[in-house]
Enzyme design. Structure first.
Site, PDB file in Angstrom:
ATOM      1  N   CYS A   1      -3.358  10.225   1.195  1.00  0.00           N
ATOM      2  CA  CYS A   1      -2.375   9.141   0.981  1.00  0.00           C
ATOM      3  C   CYS A   1      -1.167   9.672   0.289  1.00  0.00           C
ATOM      4  O   CYS A   1      -0.099   9.555   0.828  1.00  0.00           O
ATOM      5  CB  CYS A   1      -3.220   8.202  -0.119  1.00  0.00           C
ATOM      6  SG  CYS A   1      -4.608   7.073   0.424  1.00  0.00           S
TER       7      CYS A   1
ATOM      8  N   LYS B   1       1.077  -1.273   0.134  1.00  0.00           N
ATOM      9  CA  LYS B   1       0.007   0.046   0.019  1.00  0.00           C
ATOM     10  C   LYS B   1       0.902   1.376   0.026  1.00  0.00           C
ATOM     11  O   LYS B   1       0.503   2.107  -0.790  1.00  0.00           O
ATOM     12  CB  LYS B   1      -0.934   0.123   1.238  1.00  0.00           C
ATOM     13  CG  LYS B   1      -1.654   1.132   1.519  1.00  0.00           C
ATOM     14  CD  LYS B   1      -2.555   1.768   0.373  1.00  0.00           C
ATOM     15  CE  LYS B   1      -3.170   3.139   0.835  1.00  0.00           C
ATOM     16  NZ  LYS B   1      -4.206   3.509  -0.191  1.00  0.00           N
TER      17      LYS B   1
END
Length: 423
Positions: free
Chosen positions: A258, A204
């Protein structure tokens, strides 16, 4: 009524995830500390902006499959989807994750599935999450199925991508990965890949770090092009004609929950080994300052200029202002007391920000310069709209290349193709 799934965190990931599982027949309780959000959800309404989500939430609340609560409830499966912001020193703040784990731990029973979707630094599952449940007397190798399954969705397409995207499920052991994967397969049509927790954590983080590093290359190109006097957009367009080149588009910085945050989670754990990642972060963090200097250049001959700031979200067509570089640009401008700043964003509600917002008409009225910091679709045809008639000077600085140019001698448009013309 028996609860199949308890989701902790009703934000941009937790609420859509809850709604998707509820749509597929599970009895879902969504948990959040925001009482206003909880009340809205229980009324079948939402507190965030996401296409398709209002109708879906309304439907699953009305049919009794989804309800919201201020406290977690016993369930067969738990998903933790709380924020993981960064501290001022760029280290990860995982207190929300820790709190969520500690809040559900007294409710958990043997055989339950526990999934952390929040983006977390490497080894958080092993070093932080696992010990919490061990402190409550569980043998995590045998009693529980604990896994990390990071979200991988794009705002504006969340309901689609929650179903279609590949999911990476990293368990504390192989059986935990298998059980968590089986849980997701109830709703996911994309591939569900089983691995260990650490690999899932790193996968991720590297997805977003890859994008951050490549955006940094484009942003550095803007600065180089400014120095050399070359059109950065042409350089990118022509270089991308090569079959193995895909330079990203530059912008006023990198934001969101993110890209602007995840790389620091890697740096925190391996500072000596992550030199390229740190350099990329520094480049992207420098872009708001670069934009501000160009804005100053555009109004340097104007006394007490009025500047219309258009867009404060971190990307177009969303209401999310988390880590938005537009906000940083705005704060720099507001700090200059000789500037008169008016802000317009068609996607942000005044009640959700302390920033004073204006209508487009009021923002542009008597403006000496309009700066586009977000590529909202509403701005695309801005240069043909009636509101421009009331500007004092029709000068535009489009940092997102969203404006469609017009043949109008009164309109002067700057972006990263001619930024070197700004002294």
């Amino acid at each position: 009524m028996k609860t199949d799934l308890c989701v902790v965190g009703m934000g941009y990931i937790g609420l859509p995830t809850s709604a998707i599982f509820a749509k597929n027949g599970l009895n879902v309780v969504g948990v959040d500390i925001n009482e206003k959000a909880v009340n809205l959800i229980n009324e079948g309404k939402i507190h965030i902006e996401e296409p398709g989500l209002p109708d879906l939430v309304k439907k699953v609340v009305e049919n009794g499959k989804l309800r919201a609560s201020l406290k977690p409830v016993p369930a067969d499966a738990y998903i933790i989807a709380v924020p993981t912001p960064i501290h001022e020193d760029y280290s990860a703040d995982i207190n929300y994750v820790i709190s969520a784990c500690k809040n559900i731990a007294p409710l958990v029973k043997k055989g339950d599935v526990i999934i952390v979707e929040s983006t977390i630094p490497p080894r958080t599952m092993n070093d932080i999450v696992q010990p919490i449940f061990e402190e409550f007397g569980f043998n995590v190798e045998e009693d529980l199925y604990i896994a990390h399954c990071p979200e991988r969705v794009l705002p504006g397409r969340i309901l689609i991508e929650l179903i279609e995207n590949t999911r990476i499920v990293g368990g504390l052991n192989a059986l935990a990965a298998k059980k968590a994967a089986e849980f997701y397969k109830q709703v996911v049509n994309g591939e569900v890949i089983e691995t260990d927790a650490l690999t899932a954590e790193m996968a991720k983080l590297m997805e977003n770090t890859f994008r951050d590093v490549n955006i940094a290359l484009a942003n550095e190109l803007v600065k180089i092009s400014d120095k050399l006097g070359v059109n950065a957009y042409d350089v990118i367009q022509f270089a991308n004609k090569h079959p193995r080149v895909n330079i990203h588009m530059p912008g006023p910085g990198v934001g969101g929950h993110c890209l602007a945050v995840d790389p620091y989670f890697i740096v925190e754990k391996t500072p000596e080994e992550s030199q390229l990642i740190q350099t990329a972060r520094n480049i992207n963090n420098s872009m708001p300052g670069f934009v501000v200097e160009k804005i100053k250049g555009l109004v340097k001959n104007t006394d007490n200029p009025k500047i219309a700031v258009l867009g404060i979200t971190y990307k177009g067509n969303v209401d999310d202002i988390r880590e938005s570089p537009a906000i940083e640009v705005l704060h720099h401008l507001l700090a200059n007391k000789s500037f008169n700043i008016a802000v317009h964003d068609p996607h942000v509600l005044q009640e959700n920000t302390s920033i004073q917002l204006h209508s487009l008409e009021d923002a542009l009225k008597d403006a000496d310069l309009a700066v586009v910091l977000t590529d909202h679709g509403e701005f695309k045809n801005l240069l043909t709209q009636d509101e421009l008639a009331n500007m004092r000077s029709k000068i535009f600085f489009d940092t997102k290349k969203v404006l469609i140019p017009v043949e109008d001698a009164e309109v002067k448009l700057y972006n990263f193709n001619n930024v070197f013309e700004i002294n």
